[in-house]
Scaffold this motif. Sequence first.
Motif, PDB file in Angstrom:
ATOM      1  N   TYR A 122      83.507-126.012 -26.964  1.00 45.11           N
ATOM      2  CA  TYR A 122      83.380-124.608 -27.367  1.00 45.11           C
ATOM      3  C   TYR A 122      82.546-124.509 -28.639  1.00 45.11           C
ATOM      4  O   TYR A 122      82.545-125.421 -29.472  1.00 45.11           O
ATOM      5  CB  TYR A 122      84.751-123.982 -27.628  1.00 45.11           C
ATOM      6  CG  TYR A 122      85.579-123.739 -26.390  1.00 45.11           C
ATOM      7  CD1 TYR A 122      85.715-122.455 -25.862  1.00 45.11           C
ATOM      8  CD2 TYR A 122      86.250-124.782 -25.760  1.00 45.11           C
ATOM      9  CE1 TYR A 122      86.479-122.224 -24.731  1.00 45.11           C
ATOM     10  CE2 TYR A 122      87.022-124.560 -24.637  1.00 45.11           C
ATOM     11  CZ  TYR A 122      87.127-123.280 -24.122  1.00 45.11           C
ATOM     12  OH  TYR A 122      87.898-123.064 -23.001  1.00 45.11           O
ATOM     13  N   THR A 123      81.886-123.374 -28.784  1.00 44.33           N
ATOM     14  CA  THR A 123      81.125-123.114 -30.012  1.00 44.33           C
ATOM     15  C   THR A 123      82.039-122.679 -31.141  1.00 44.33           C
ATOM     16  O   THR A 123      81.818-123.026 -32.306  1.00 44.33           O
ATOM     17  CB  THR A 123      80.067-122.028 -29.765  1.00 44.33           C
ATOM     18  OG1 THR A 123      79.226-122.437 -28.689  1.00 44.33           O
ATOM     19  CG2 THR A 123      79.230-121.785 -31.005  1.00 44.33           C
ATOM     20  N   ARG A 124      83.100-121.909 -30.804  1.00 41.90           N
ATOM     21  CA  ARG A 124      84.025-121.399 -31.822  1.00 41.90           C
ATOM     22  C   ARG A 124      85.447-121.861 -31.544  1.00 41.90           C
ATOM     23  O   ARG A 124      85.895-121.848 -30.394  1.00 41.90           O
ATOM     24  CB  ARG A 124      83.962-119.865 -31.876  1.00 41.90           C
ATOM     25  CG  ARG A 124      82.673-119.317 -32.455  1.00 41.90           C
ATOM     26  CD  ARG A 124      82.729-117.804 -32.603  1.00 41.90           C
ATOM     27  NE  ARG A 124      82.740-117.158 -31.304  1.00 41.90           N
ATOM     28  CZ  ARG A 124      81.625-116.806 -30.643  1.00 41.90           C
ATOM     29  NH1 ARG A 124      80.439-117.030 -31.171  1.00 41.90           N
ATOM     30  NH2 ARG A 124      81.703-116.221 -29.466  1.00 41.90           N
ATOM     31  N   TRP A 125      86.146-122.206 -32.606  1.00 47.52           N
ATOM     32  CA  TRP A 125      87.541-122.644 -32.520  1.00 47.52           C
ATOM     33  C   TRP A 125      88.423-121.539 -31.956  1.00 47.52           C
ATOM     34  O   TRP A 125      89.298-121.785 -31.121  1.00 47.52           O
ATOM     35  CB  TRP A 125      87.985-123.068 -33.903  1.00 47.52           C
ATOM     36  CG  TRP A 125      89.396-123.510 -34.110  1.00 47.52           C
ATOM     37  CD1 TRP A 125      90.248-123.063 -35.077  1.00 47.52           C
ATOM     38  CD2 TRP A 125      90.133-124.509 -33.392  1.00 47.52           C
ATOM     39  NE1 TRP A 125      91.452-123.715 -35.021  1.00 47.52           N
ATOM     40  CE2 TRP A 125      91.416-124.617 -33.983  1.00 47.52           C
ATOM     41  CE3 TRP A 125      89.831-125.324 -32.309  1.00 47.52           C
ATOM     42  CZ2 TRP A 125      92.395-125.496 -33.527  1.00 47.52           C
ATOM     43  CZ3 TRP A 125      90.807-126.208 -31.842  1.00 47.52           C
ATOM     44  CH2 TRP A 125      92.063-126.281 -32.442  1.00 47.52           C
ATOM     45  N   SER A 126      88.205-120.303 -32.393  1.00 51.46           N
ATOM     46  CA  SER A 126      89.046-119.196 -31.922  1.00 51.46           C
ATOM     47  C   SER A 126      88.882-118.970 -30.425  1.00 51.46           C
ATOM     48  O   SER A 126      89.834-118.549 -29.752  1.00 51.46           O
ATOM     49  CB  SER A 126      88.711-117.917 -32.695  1.00 51.46           C
ATOM     50  OG  SER A 126      87.380-117.507 -32.449  1.00 51.46           O
TER      51      SER A 126
END
Length: 292
Positions: A122-126
Amino acid sequence: MWPHETYRPESVVVGARLADGEEVVLKASGHRSGGAEANTLRLAAAAGVPVPPVLDEGEDPRLPGGRWMLIRKARGRPWALPAPNVRASARTQADLGRVFALLHACKLPGYGPLNEKGEGSYTRWSDFLRQSLTEPLRFLHTGGHFDRELVTRVENLFSSHAPMLDSRPGVLVHGDLGNMEIFVDRRNRVVDIVDFGDAVVGDPLYDFAHFVRGGPSDDPRSAAILPGVRRSYAAHGGAEPRNWDQLFWIYDIFNAVRNAEFSVRVDLPWVSGLRNKVDQLLDQTDDCPSLR
């Protein structure tokens, strides 16, 4: 040969004793690529974490996921945690703080589950956190275990705090470290860490919120053990953010939702307590000024 217990229906874990007496374990999983887990073990070993070495890996369409890996059987014995003896394992707690510090010093690109290149998916943790809760929340709501208001509060929590979550570092975290994944010798020294099938690139605090927390809401183990592990972690260079408690609550909610789903699927009487825990933790985050 002998089968190992696994709670994932799409996994196969089999131990074997070879002709020369060496004991090995073969693992294949439809949940996570066997090649990705083998590579994660190599990353952990390179970071200095005691893990069984990968002996071989390959493909077989008859196995879940079509990929398998062969590792040396873990040395020692699983770390037993009968409640009266929890305080007697200071050596293990100290070793685990060092293990976490070594893992979390391994910075990797991306977030979420590792691919076979050792990068997060994923690009973002969230994004990883929110997507990981989509199916558990749907399942719990459809089954009548979580009402719509509770589901919405959980979803809003992770959406509204996405910028804060995305600002956290991306490091190698085990993601599911319980006492059965920790192997110790007769002196309670950690000699092997196993089962990196849920390892992700993410916030170091994610590991602490999942540490020995795969049970019911009133499981006393984590509260009894975690302070000693944290002290050792700091002594070995592990960094603790000023908003540790607030981040821990968020990851504790994440963990409780997934534990609630698991308890329903395998018919364990945990869901009521875990639902109440989620509700209480949401109230705490609502009352916390730094999370508004």
